[in-house]
Structures are given as C-alpha cells and as structure tokens.
Design a protein around this motif. Structure first.
Motif, short mmCIF file in Angstrom:
data_model
loop_
_atom_site.label_atom_id
_atom_site.label_comp_id
_atom_site.label_asym_id
_atom_site.label_seq_id
_atom_site.Cartn_x
_atom_site.Cartn_y
_atom_site.Cartn_z
N THR A 62 -3.50 1.37 -6.14
CA THR A 62 -4.49 1.54 -5.10
C THR A 62 -3.85 1.18 -3.77
O THR A 62 -3.03 0.26 -3.71
N LEU A 63 -4.21 1.90 -2.71
CA LEU A 63 -3.49 1.81 -1.44
C LEU A 63 -4.42 1.49 -0.27
O LEU A 63 -5.61 1.78 -0.31
N LEU A 88 3.45 -5.29 -6.49
CA LEU A 88 3.01 -4.92 -5.15
C LEU A 88 3.79 -3.72 -4.63
O LEU A 88 5.00 -3.61 -4.82
N ILE A 89 3.07 -2.84 -3.95
CA ILE A 89 3.63 -1.64 -3.33
C ILE A 89 3.85 -1.86 -1.85
O ILE A 89 3.00 -2.43 -1.16
N VAL A 90 5.00 -1.40 -1.34
CA VAL A 90 5.24 -1.36 0.11
C VAL A 90 5.80 0.01 0.48
O VAL A 90 6.28 0.75 -0.36
N GLU A 95 0.28 8.93 -2.25
CA GLU A 95 0.00 8.38 -3.57
C GLU A 95 1.18 8.47 -4.53
O GLU A 95 1.16 7.82 -5.58
N PHE A 96 2.20 9.24 -4.20
CA PHE A 96 3.35 9.41 -5.09
C PHE A 96 4.61 8.70 -4.60
O PHE A 96 5.41 8.24 -5.42
N GLN A 97 4.83 8.61 -3.30
CA GLN A 97 6.09 8.11 -2.75
C GLN A 97 5.92 6.69 -2.20
O GLN A 97 5.20 6.49 -1.23
N TYR A 98 6.63 5.74 -2.82
CA TYR A 98 6.52 4.34 -2.41
C TYR A 98 7.56 3.50 -3.14
O TYR A 98 8.21 3.96 -4.08
N TYR A 99 7.70 2.23 -2.69
CA TYR A 99 8.46 1.24 -3.45
C TYR A 99 7.46 0.32 -4.16
O TYR A 99 6.39 0.02 -3.64
N VAL A 100 7.85 -0.16 -5.35
CA VAL A 100 7.07 -1.20 -6.01
C VAL A 100 8.01 -2.26 -6.58
O VAL A 100 8.97 -1.95 -7.28
N TYR A 101 7.73 -3.52 -6.21
CA TYR A 101 8.36 -4.67 -6.86
C TYR A 101 7.36 -5.15 -7.91
O TYR A 101 6.23 -5.50 -7.57
N TYR A 102 7.75 -5.14 -9.17
CA TYR A 102 6.78 -5.57 -10.16
C TYR A 102 7.35 -6.62 -11.11
O TYR A 102 8.56 -6.76 -11.26
N ALA A 173 8.77 3.33 6.46
CA ALA A 173 7.45 2.87 6.85
C ALA A 173 6.45 3.31 5.79
O ALA A 173 6.75 4.16 4.94
N GLY A 174 5.25 2.74 5.85
CA GLY A 174 4.23 3.19 4.92
C GLY A 174 3.17 2.16 4.60
O GLY A 174 3.22 1.01 5.06
N MET A 175 2.19 2.59 3.82
CA MET A 175 1.06 1.77 3.43
C MET A 175 1.48 0.68 2.44
O MET A 175 2.62 0.64 1.99
N VAL A 176 0.52 -0.19 2.12
CA VAL A 176 0.74 -1.21 1.09
C VAL A 176 -0.21 -0.94 -0.08
O VAL A 176 -1.16 -0.16 0.04
N GLY A 177 0.06 -1.59 -1.23
CA GLY A 177 -0.80 -1.35 -2.37
C GLY A 177 -0.58 -2.33 -3.50
O GLY A 177 0.31 -3.19 -3.46
N LEU A 178 -1.43 -2.18 -4.52
CA LEU A 178 -1.39 -2.98 -5.74
C LEU A 178 -1.10 -2.03 -6.90
O LEU A 178 -1.54 -0.89 -6.89
N TRP A 179 -0.43 -2.53 -7.95
CA TRP A 179 0.13 -1.62 -8.95
C TRP A 179 0.18 -2.28 -10.33
O TRP A 179 0.41 -3.49 -10.45
N SER A 180 -0.02 -1.46 -11.37
CA SER A 180 0.26 -1.92 -12.74
C SER A 180 0.67 -0.72 -13.58
O SER A 180 0.39 0.43 -13.23
#
Length: 218
Positions: A62-63, A88-90, A95-102, A173-180
């Motif tokens: 979710t973003l 967490l997404i940065v 909705e498809f292109q992002y980084y996630v540290y999990y 650059a880009g939005m932030v988000g939560l991820w699982s």
C-alpha cells in the motif's frame, strides 16, 4: 456575543488525526487509512493498526505520497504476525516500480529488492543477504524499522541498529509504502521526513499567532 478561548499549540496538535511538522508527515491509523492506496493485498485498519490480513498474497503493498519525493527517511513499527516477510517501500514510481527493504524471519536477516514494471512479482535483488545486526527478526514482536533514501544510497536500521547500506540509482524519487509477501503483518506510527516532504495543512491557521498560542472564536 463572541466567546474567546485560548489554547496552546500542543493541545491543538493533539486533536489532529495525524500530526504535522516542517518536512514531516505521520500516520497513527487511529482514524483509519483512507489516504493510503492499496496496490495489492488485503489491507485493513484494526485497533489503530494498519494490517495486511491474508497470508497468501505475494507483494502485497500500500502506498502514499508523491512520485517527486526525493531524499527522506521512512520509519514505522513493523510486526510480522503470520508468515515470514514484511518491510518498507521507498522511492515508489507506481504500484510496480519501487525499492523494498524487508525483514526475513527464517534467516534472521534483511533483504533489499528492486521491483520493476511488468507485474507485482517482477523484481530483482539488490542485496538478499544482510544478517541481522544486534537484533532478532521474529514473529509477534514489534520492531522499529527505518529506511533512509539519500541520493543513490539506501540505508536500513532496526531498533536503532544499522543493518545494511546499499547504492543503487535506478529510482531517484518516489512514494513510500508498506509491504509483505505471503505474510500477515501489522504496521503503526508511520513517519516520513525530509526536505522534499511537504507539511500537511492543519485545521488552524497560525498566521499572525504566537507559536505558543492560537485563538478560537465561537
């Protein structure tokens, strides 16, 4: 006849659904998460928490924010309730292109992945082997997770302990988000801060008021 009441700024801030400071936005989810945009998965607010509630959804996320946010720090409380992977997404472009540290429960480590256009599971590892440093990644325990995006450098902390630092310039650059990933997870007290983050509007116009005093009229 007008009745005048003077209140301190701190009290005024307490009645806001989410708090505001210069270059900072915070979500406690006490009043829901209507301003967030679920991209994949089943997301619900429950007792002041924002939760991904199904354990069979890959790349559930979710973003929030804007695609032009550049350098910032994203912080959140993260709890893995069922399953193994959440984070967490940065720098989300969409909705498809992002980084996630999990966080990875079975291997007690963290991973950094770059998600790409083409589908929710189109991705590649930037680094998938970062052993946990002075913390234990486990289910049912709240962890304070923080990701800093500064230039081409991405840095992860858990409970104030630095875990990993990587350089990648794919997304600037880009939005932030939560991820699982196939995981039921809970999130709370999400904060994003940085020079590129606009402060949200408050319900009181402070123009011409002292910092310690606003006036309300009835």
């Amino acid at each position: 006849m007008k009745a005048r009441m003077t209140i301190c700024a701190a009290a005024a801030v307490c009645v806001l659904a989410w708090t505001a400071q210069a270059g900072e936005q915070t979500w406690t989810f006490d009043d829901g998460a209507d301003d967030w945009t679920p991209a994949n998965g089943t997301w619900e607010t429950d007792g002041g928490l924002y939760r991904q509630t199904k354990a069979d959804e890959a790349a559930a996320h979710t973003l929030i924010g804007d695609a032009d946010w550049t350098d910032y720090t994203l912080e959140a409380k993260v709890r893995i309730d069922e399953g193994n992977w959440a984070g967490l997404i940065v720098r989300a472009q969409d909705e498809f292109q992002y980084y996630v540290y999990y966080l990875n429960v079975p291997d007690n480590k963290s991973e950094l992945w770059q998600h790409n256009a083409g589908g929710f599971t189109a991705r590649e590892a930037v680094s998938n082997n970062n052993p946990a440093q002075n913390v234990v990644v486990e289910r049912g325990v709240w962890l304070d997770v923080s990701v800093e995006a500064a230039g081409d450098t991405l840095t992860l902390w858990i409970n104030g302990e630095k875990q990993a630092e990587h350089i990648d310039d794919t997304y600037a650059a880009g939005m932030v988000g939560l991820w699982s990933w196939t995981t039921v997870a809970s999130f709370d007290d999400v904060t994003v801060s940085g020079d590129s983050i606009p402060s949200p509007a408050t319900s009181v116009d402070p123009k011409g008021k002292l910092a310690s005093q606003w006036e309300l009229y009835a």
